[in-house]
Scaffold this active site. Structure first.
Site, PDB file in Angstrom:
ATOM      1  N   ASP A   1       6.963   2.399   0.226  1.00 24.16           N
ATOM      2  CA  ASP A   1       6.783   1.327   1.509  1.00 24.16           C
ATOM      3  C   ASP A   1       7.631   0.087   1.535  1.00 24.16           C
ATOM      4  O   ASP A   1       8.640  -0.039  -0.023  1.00 24.16           O
ATOM      5  CB  ASP A   1       5.062   0.772   1.010  1.00 24.16           C
ATOM      6  CG  ASP A   1       5.149   1.418  -0.421  1.00 24.16           C
ATOM      7  OD1 ASP A   1       5.712   0.931  -1.356  1.00 24.16           O
ATOM      8  OD2 ASP A   1       3.847   1.112  -1.247  1.00 24.16           O
TER       9      ASP A   1
ATOM     10  N   ASN B   1      -7.674  -1.330  -6.384  1.00 29.61           N
ATOM     11  CA  ASN B   1      -8.717  -0.275  -4.977  1.00 29.61           C
ATOM     12  C   ASN B   1      -8.444   0.842  -5.055  1.00 29.61           C
ATOM     13  O   ASN B   1      -9.133   1.631  -3.947  1.00 29.61           O
ATOM     14  CB  ASN B   1      -8.592  -0.985  -3.687  1.00 29.61           C
ATOM     15  CG  ASN B   1      -7.363  -0.998  -2.874  1.00 29.61           C
ATOM     16  OD1 ASN B   1      -6.456  -0.500  -3.453  1.00 29.61           O
ATOM     17  ND2 ASN B   1      -7.043  -2.175  -2.287  1.00 29.61           N
TER      18      ASN B   1
ATOM     19  N   HIS C   1      -5.522   2.345  -4.397  1.00 32.14           N
ATOM     20  CA  HIS C   1      -4.332   2.715  -2.976  1.00 32.14           C
ATOM     21  C   HIS C   1      -3.226   3.443  -3.879  1.00 32.14           C
ATOM     22  O   HIS C   1      -3.210   2.899  -5.113  1.00 32.14           O
ATOM     23  CB  HIS C   1      -3.968   1.383  -2.103  1.00 32.14           C
ATOM     24  CG  HIS C   1      -3.437   0.645  -2.798  1.00 32.14           C
ATOM     25  ND1 HIS C   1      -3.648  -0.722  -2.305  1.00 32.14           N
ATOM     26  CD2 HIS C   1      -2.657   0.642  -3.167  1.00 32.14           C
ATOM     27  CE1 HIS C   1      -2.783  -1.434  -2.893  1.00 32.14           C
ATOM     28  NE2 HIS C   1      -1.710  -0.878  -3.733  1.00 32.14           N
TER      29      HIS C   1
ATOM     30  N   GLU D   1      -4.629   2.518   1.748  1.00 31.61           N
ATOM     31  CA  GLU D   1      -5.735   1.450   1.796  1.00 31.61           C
ATOM     32  C   GLU D   1      -7.040   1.853   1.449  1.00 31.61           C
ATOM     33  O   GLU D   1      -6.999   3.742   2.771  1.00 31.61           O
ATOM     34  CB  GLU D   1      -5.913   0.247   2.143  1.00 31.61           C
ATOM     35  CG  GLU D   1      -4.681  -0.951   2.715  1.00 31.61           C
ATOM     36  CD  GLU D   1      -4.559  -1.147   0.644  1.00 31.61           C
ATOM     37  OE1 GLU D   1      -4.999  -1.003  -0.416  1.00 31.61           O
ATOM     38  OE2 GLU D   1      -4.053  -2.287   1.557  1.00 31.61           O
TER      39      GLU D   1
END
Ligand code: F6R
Length: 255
Positions: free
Chosen positions: A73, A142, A144, A149
């Site tokens: 990314d 979280n 991801h 996400e």
């Protein structure tokens, strides 16, 4: 009945031991296949791994020069030369140390005028390279992976993504702690892009990752925990330190 293949869990006493083990695993894979295609993450977690991998290359344990890399990314809206770009991160922590020419490292460009075309270019580049042999992943607090996400839906292919507030916060350190300077969007490999890698290794260290690691191993598959989709892949290794393993019932350090 076909055999059910589960992710292999490797628990190490601390982050340093986990980083050394992963570096040895990747170096051995490159010794077997010198033109390996390697998918790579950024973040705090892999810094020790990149250090150990560079050290193995510097000691002559393996040669990095035939490897092709694809990073997962990149922030949208900043140029590759920006000091906080993921490209710069990789140059600092790995590529400059192992002498990998820029022509063998692949990144999503964060400063493009047409992000969708850039995502399609990246998918084509991965396909042209013959696909990713070994994909290294981190995991967000979280759940991801890449910048996929949690939410009601996930994207299959490389795409433009709005980062969640907690993800922007955890990237603020790259921008000298200035949260306002962290881009709101990024480009990220999608779930299918990641799951098409021939093998996947997820590295997680520290207490903040413990709950996600436990859920990804034993909970159901849900878009609310993107890492849970790794259960669909037949060659996944999860490399953790004792803190990140602390919520897995009965997990003991085997190393
Ligand atoms: C970044 C990436 C992210 C990170 C994750 C964990 O390239 O792929 O999924 O792996 O946000 O980041 P750290 O290691 O900083 O906790």
């Amino acid at each position: 009945m076909s055999e059910i293949v589960k992710a292999r869990l490797h628990v190490y006493p601390n982050g340093g031991a986990a980083a050394r083990a992963l570096a040895r695993h990747v170096a051995d894979a490159i010794r077997v296949k010198p033109d390996l295609v390697l998918g790579l993450p950024t973040g705090r977690t892999p810094v020790g791994f990149y250090h150990e991998l560079s050290a193995l290359a510097e000691r002559g344990y393996f040669e990095f020069r035939g490897v092709t890399t694809f990073n997962l990314d990149e922030f949208l809206g900043i140029p590759p030369s920006h000091p906080s770009s993921y490209r710069r991160f990789m140059e600092t922590h790995l590529f400059s140390r192992v002498g990998l020419p820029a022509s063998q490292t692949n990144f999503l460009a964060g400063d493009v005028t047409d992000p969708e075309a850039e995502c399609e270019r990246y998918e084509r580049a991965i396909a042209r390279a013959g696909g990713i042999d070994v994909q290294i992943l981190g995991i967000g607090t979280n759940g991801h992976i890449g910048f996929n996400e949690p939410g009601p839906i996930l994207q299959a292919r490389t795409h433009r993504v709005t980062m969640r507030p907690e993800t922007r916060r955890s990237n603020a350190a790259l921008f000298d702690g200035n949260l306002g300077a962290v881009p709101r969007e990024a480009l990220s490999m999608g779930m299918a892009t990641i799951l098409q890698a021939r093998s996947i290794v997820l590295l997680a260290t520290g207490q903040t990752k413990a709950s996600c690691v436990a859920r990804l191993l034993s909970g159901g598959i849900t878009t609310e925990l993107p890492a849970s989709f790794l259960q669909l892949h037949s060659a996944v290794d999860i490399v953790v330190d004792a803190a990140a393993a602390s919520a897995i019932p009965g997990a003991v350090s085997e190393h």
